[in-house]
Design a protein around this motif. Structure first.
Motif, PDB file in Angstrom:
ATOM      1  N   LEU A 134       0.825  -1.210   0.000  1.00 37.30           N
ATOM      2  CA  LEU A 134       0.000   0.000   0.000  1.00 37.30           C
ATOM      3  C   LEU A 134       0.859   1.260   0.000  1.00 37.30           C
ATOM      4  O   LEU A 134       0.560   2.225  -0.716  1.00 37.30           O
ATOM      5  N   VAL A 135       1.921   1.261   0.785  1.00 38.76           N
ATOM      6  CA  VAL A 135       2.807   2.436   0.822  1.00 38.76           C
ATOM      7  C   VAL A 135       3.488   2.633  -0.525  1.00 38.76           C
ATOM      8  O   VAL A 135       3.690   3.759  -0.984  1.00 38.76           O
ATOM      9  N   SER A 136       3.820   1.507  -1.184  1.00 35.90           N
ATOM     10  CA  SER A 136       4.425   1.596  -2.514  1.00 35.90           C
ATOM     11  C   SER A 136       3.465   2.261  -3.506  1.00 35.90           C
ATOM     12  O   SER A 136       3.875   3.107  -4.315  1.00 35.90           O
ATOM     13  N   LYS A 137       2.185   1.885  -3.426  1.00 34.37           N
ATOM     14  CA  LYS A 137       1.190   2.491  -4.303  1.00 34.37           C
ATOM     15  C   LYS A 137       1.028   3.985  -4.014  1.00 34.37           C
ATOM     16  O   LYS A 137       0.893   4.805  -4.922  1.00 34.37           O
ATOM     17  N   ILE A 138       1.065   4.331  -2.708  1.00 32.19           N
ATOM     18  CA  ILE A 138       0.944   5.744  -2.338  1.00 32.19           C
ATOM     19  C   ILE A 138       2.139   6.537  -2.839  1.00 32.19           C
ATOM     20  O   ILE A 138       1.994   7.653  -3.359  1.00 32.19           O
ATOM     21  N   ALA A 139       3.335   5.958  -2.716  1.00 31.08           N
ATOM     22  CA  ALA A 139       4.532   6.637  -3.211  1.00 31.08           C
ATOM     23  C   ALA A 139       4.472   6.831  -4.719  1.00 31.08           C
ATOM     24  O   ALA A 139       4.903   7.868  -5.254  1.00 31.08           O
ATOM     25  N   SER A 140       3.939   5.819  -5.414  1.00 32.27           N
ATOM     26  CA  SER A 140       3.797   5.940  -6.867  1.00 32.27           C
ATOM     27  C   SER A 140       2.824   7.065  -7.225  1.00 32.27           C
ATOM     28  O   SER A 140       3.054   7.820  -8.173  1.00 32.27           O
ATOM     29  N   MET A 141       1.739   7.201  -6.472  1.00 29.36           N
ATOM     30  CA  MET A 141       0.772   8.268  -6.712  1.00 29.36           C
ATOM     31  C   MET A 141       1.382   9.646  -6.443  1.00 29.36           C
ATOM     32  O   MET A 141       0.966  10.648  -7.019  1.00 29.36           O
ATOM     33  N   LEU A 142       2.394   9.677  -5.547  1.00 25.65           N
ATOM     34  CA  LEU A 142       3.048  10.945  -5.217  1.00 25.65           C
ATOM     35  C   LEU A 142       4.264  11.205  -6.113  1.00 25.65           C
ATOM     36  O   LEU A 142       5.131  12.010  -5.791  1.00 25.65           O
ATOM     37  N   ALA A 161       6.884   9.315  -6.968  1.00 24.39           N
ATOM     38  CA  ALA A 161       8.222   8.848  -6.613  1.00 24.39           C
ATOM     39  C   ALA A 161       8.835   8.145  -7.820  1.00 24.39           C
ATOM     40  O   ALA A 161       8.167   7.390  -8.527  1.00 24.39           O
ATOM     41  N   LYS A 162      10.115   8.384  -8.065  1.00 18.73           N
ATOM     42  CA  LYS A 162      10.779   7.783  -9.226  1.00 18.73           C
ATOM     43  C   LYS A 162      11.114   6.314  -8.973  1.00 18.73           C
ATOM     44  O   LYS A 162      11.277   5.543  -9.930  1.00 18.73           O
ATOM     45  N   LYS A 163      11.228   5.915  -7.710  1.00 19.24           N
ATOM     46  CA  LYS A 163      11.541   4.525  -7.371  1.00 19.24           C
ATOM     47  C   LYS A 163      10.591   4.062  -6.264  1.00 19.24           C
ATOM     48  O   LYS A 163      10.973   3.951  -5.089  1.00 19.24           O
ATOM     49  N   PRO A 164       9.329   3.778  -6.628  1.00 21.42           N
ATOM     50  CA  PRO A 164       8.317   3.455  -5.603  1.00 21.42           C
ATOM     51  C   PRO A 164       8.147   1.968  -5.313  1.00 21.42           C
ATOM     52  O   PRO A 164       7.180   1.591  -4.650  1.00 21.42           O
ATOM     53  N   ASP A 165       9.040   1.104  -5.809  1.00 21.63           N
ATOM     54  CA  ASP A 165       8.836  -0.328  -5.637  1.00 21.63           C
ATOM     55  C   ASP A 165       8.922  -0.717  -4.162  1.00 21.63           C
ATOM     56  O   ASP A 165       9.457   0.005  -3.321  1.00 21.63           O
ATOM     57  N   MET A 166       8.385  -1.917  -3.851  1.00 19.33           N
ATOM     58  CA  MET A 166       8.304  -2.375  -2.464  1.00 19.33           C
ATOM     59  C   MET A 166       9.675  -2.546  -1.838  1.00 19.33           C
ATOM     60  O   MET A 166       9.857  -2.292  -0.642  1.00 19.33           O
ATOM     61  N   GLY A 167      10.648  -2.960  -2.613  1.00 15.81           N
ATOM     62  CA  GLY A 167      11.997  -3.134  -2.090  1.00 15.81           C
ATOM     63  C   GLY A 167      12.587  -1.818  -1.602  1.00 15.81           C
ATOM     64  O   GLY A 167      13.200  -1.739  -0.535  1.00 15.81           O
ATOM     65  N   ASN A 174       5.830   8.899   4.496  1.00 16.64           N
ATOM     66  CA  ASN A 174       6.256   8.497   5.839  1.00 16.64           C
ATOM     67  C   ASN A 174       5.059   8.391   6.778  1.00 16.64           C
ATOM     68  O   ASN A 174       4.931   7.441   7.557  1.00 16.64           O
ATOM     69  N   ILE A 175       4.163   9.383   6.694  1.00 18.69           N
ATOM     70  CA  ILE A 175       2.957   9.345   7.535  1.00 18.69           C
ATOM     71  C   ILE A 175       2.108   8.117   7.196  1.00 18.69           C
ATOM     72  O   ILE A 175       1.617   7.408   8.085  1.00 18.69           O
ATOM     73  N   ALA A 176       1.944   7.861   5.900  1.00 13.49           N
ATOM     74  CA  ALA A 176       1.168   6.691   5.482  1.00 13.49           C
ATOM     75  C   ALA A 176       1.811   5.398   5.976  1.00 13.49           C
ATOM     76  O   ALA A 176       1.123   4.471   6.409  1.00 13.49           O
ATOM     77  N   ASN A 177       3.127   5.342   5.917  1.00 13.95           N
ATOM     78  CA  ASN A 177       3.854   4.155   6.373  1.00 13.95           C
ATOM     79  C   ASN A 177       3.623   3.916   7.864  1.00 13.95           C
ATOM     80  O   ASN A 177       3.372   2.783   8.303  1.00 13.95           O
ATOM     81  N   ILE A 178       3.689   4.974   8.665  1.00 17.66           N
ATOM     82  CA  ILE A 178       3.501   4.850  10.113  1.00 17.66           C
ATOM     83  C   ILE A 178       2.065   4.425  10.430  1.00 17.66           C
ATOM     84  O   ILE A 178       1.830   3.494  11.205  1.00 17.66           O
ATOM     85  N   VAL A 179       1.091   5.111   9.821  1.00 20.34           N
ATOM     86  CA  VAL A 179      -0.320   4.825  10.112  1.00 20.34           C
ATOM     87  C   VAL A 179      -0.704   3.408   9.689  1.00 20.34           C
ATOM     88  O   VAL A 179      -1.320   2.652  10.445  1.00 20.34           O
ATOM     89  N   LEU A 180      -0.325   3.027   8.469  1.00 21.24           N
ATOM     90  CA  LEU A 180      -0.680   1.689   7.975  1.00 21.24           C
ATOM     91  C   LEU A 180       0.020   0.599   8.785  1.00 21.24           C
ATOM     92  O   LEU A 180      -0.552  -0.475   9.018  1.00 21.24           O
ATOM     93  N   SER A 181       1.252   0.856   9.227  1.00 19.62           N
ATOM     94  CA  SER A 181       1.966  -0.131  10.048  1.00 19.62           C
ATOM     95  C   SER A 181       1.247  -0.342  11.374  1.00 19.62           C
ATOM     96  O   SER A 181       1.078  -1.478  11.831  1.00 19.62           O
ATOM     97  N   LEU A 182       0.803   0.752  11.993  1.00 18.89           N
ATOM     98  CA  LEU A 182       0.085   0.630  13.270  1.00 18.89           C
ATOM     99  C   LEU A 182      -1.244  -0.096  13.085  1.00 18.89           C
ATOM    100  O   LEU A 182      -1.629  -0.936  13.901  1.00 18.89           O
TER     101      LEU A 182
END
Length: 270
Positions: A17-25, A27-33, A96-104
């Motif tokens: 999900l964070v990868s998809k959000i980064a892609s929408m924002l 990001a030039k390298k939004p892959d999961m890795g 970063n915010i999305a990563n923290i919220v989704l992780s919790l």
């Protein structure tokens, strides 16, 4: 084992999900890795940054220290997303915010679905994190003796606990104990448990419907008639349209019939 699998699955869903959000924002390298790498690098860098902060600013107000710590952790972890995923500052902060919220959210869902206590799980995680942070700070200050002393005390405490458990196990093997209830028949035990569950209810006059007056025969009742007069006595019987009440008056017993049509309120003592 199921809890560990749930946490791993939740972690993978979070990365996706964070990868998809980064892609929408954009990001030039939004892959999961790259998202995983940014999360790890950001966490490690934030932890390392907090070490000198705790050493040199340990004497300041705790509230200010908390605000500084949160701000530094957030900025450093956002920086990892900016440079590893190659994105703008606004995109990195949002990711970063999305990563923290989704992780919790994922962590909470995994714990709850596996029947674990959220408070106990968070307490264990925070305890381990605080212990590791204190150890790193002690090493950074050169206070290695304190670390060694703490490890030694923990080992001694563990050995003492193991010895106590072994002693209790030996005592249980030597002399088994029996309760009085273990010697009673199963039916008697059920009856005793049923009596324990009964709750004592203090008897008092309770309002019932006039149509159920037959169920009050043989019980003390209180009647409020159409003249607002209160009559208390023992309901002997219901004869036709009259309720026959027995009252103790002046050392004697009086039997009085009262028309059911004149009864406004009926109370039964029970």
């Amino acid at each position: 084992m199921i809890l560990v699998g749930s946490l791993i699955f939740a972690f993978l869903i979070t990365l996706f999900l964070v990868s998809k959000i980064a892609s929408m924002l954009h990001a030039k390298k939004p892959d999961m890795g790259r998202i995983f790498l940014a999360s790890i690098v950001g966490s490690i860098a934030a932890a390392i940054t907090l070490i000198p902060l705790g050493i040199f600013l340990g004497g300041i107000d705790p509230n200010i220290m908390l605000i500084l710590s949160i701000a530094i952790v957030f900025i450093v972890s956002s920086m990892a997303f900016k440079y590893i995923n190659v994105m703008t500052w606004s995109g990195a902060i949002t990711t970063n915010i999305a990563n923290i919220v989704l992780s919790l959210v994922a962590l909470t869902a995994s714990v709850v679905l596996n029947g674990e206590s959220i408070d106990e799980t968070l307490s264990k995680i925070s305890g381990v994190a605080k212990e590791n942070a204190n150890m790193v700070q002690s090493v950074a200050k050169g206070d290695l003796d304190a670390v060694m002393s703490k490890d030694t005390s923990m080992e001694q405490e563990s050995n003492e606990q193991a010895a106590m458990e072994e002693e209790v196990a030996l005592d249980d093997d030597i002399e088994p104990t029996f309760k009085e209830s273990d010697l009673l028949p199963a039916g008697t035990i059920r009856e005793l448990k049923a009596k324990e569950k009964k709750v004592y209810i203090e008897p008092k006059f309770r309002v019932v419907s006039i149509s159920s007056i037959n169920s009050a025969v043989g019980k003390n009742i209180r009647i409020l008639n159409s003249n607002d007069a209160s009559i208390t006595g023992l309901l002997r019987r219901v004869s036709g349209n009259n309720a026959v009440i027995e009252q103790h008056i002046g050392g004697g017993i009086a039997t009085t019939p009262i028309s059911l049509a004149k009864i406004r309120k009926l109370e039964v003592y029970r």
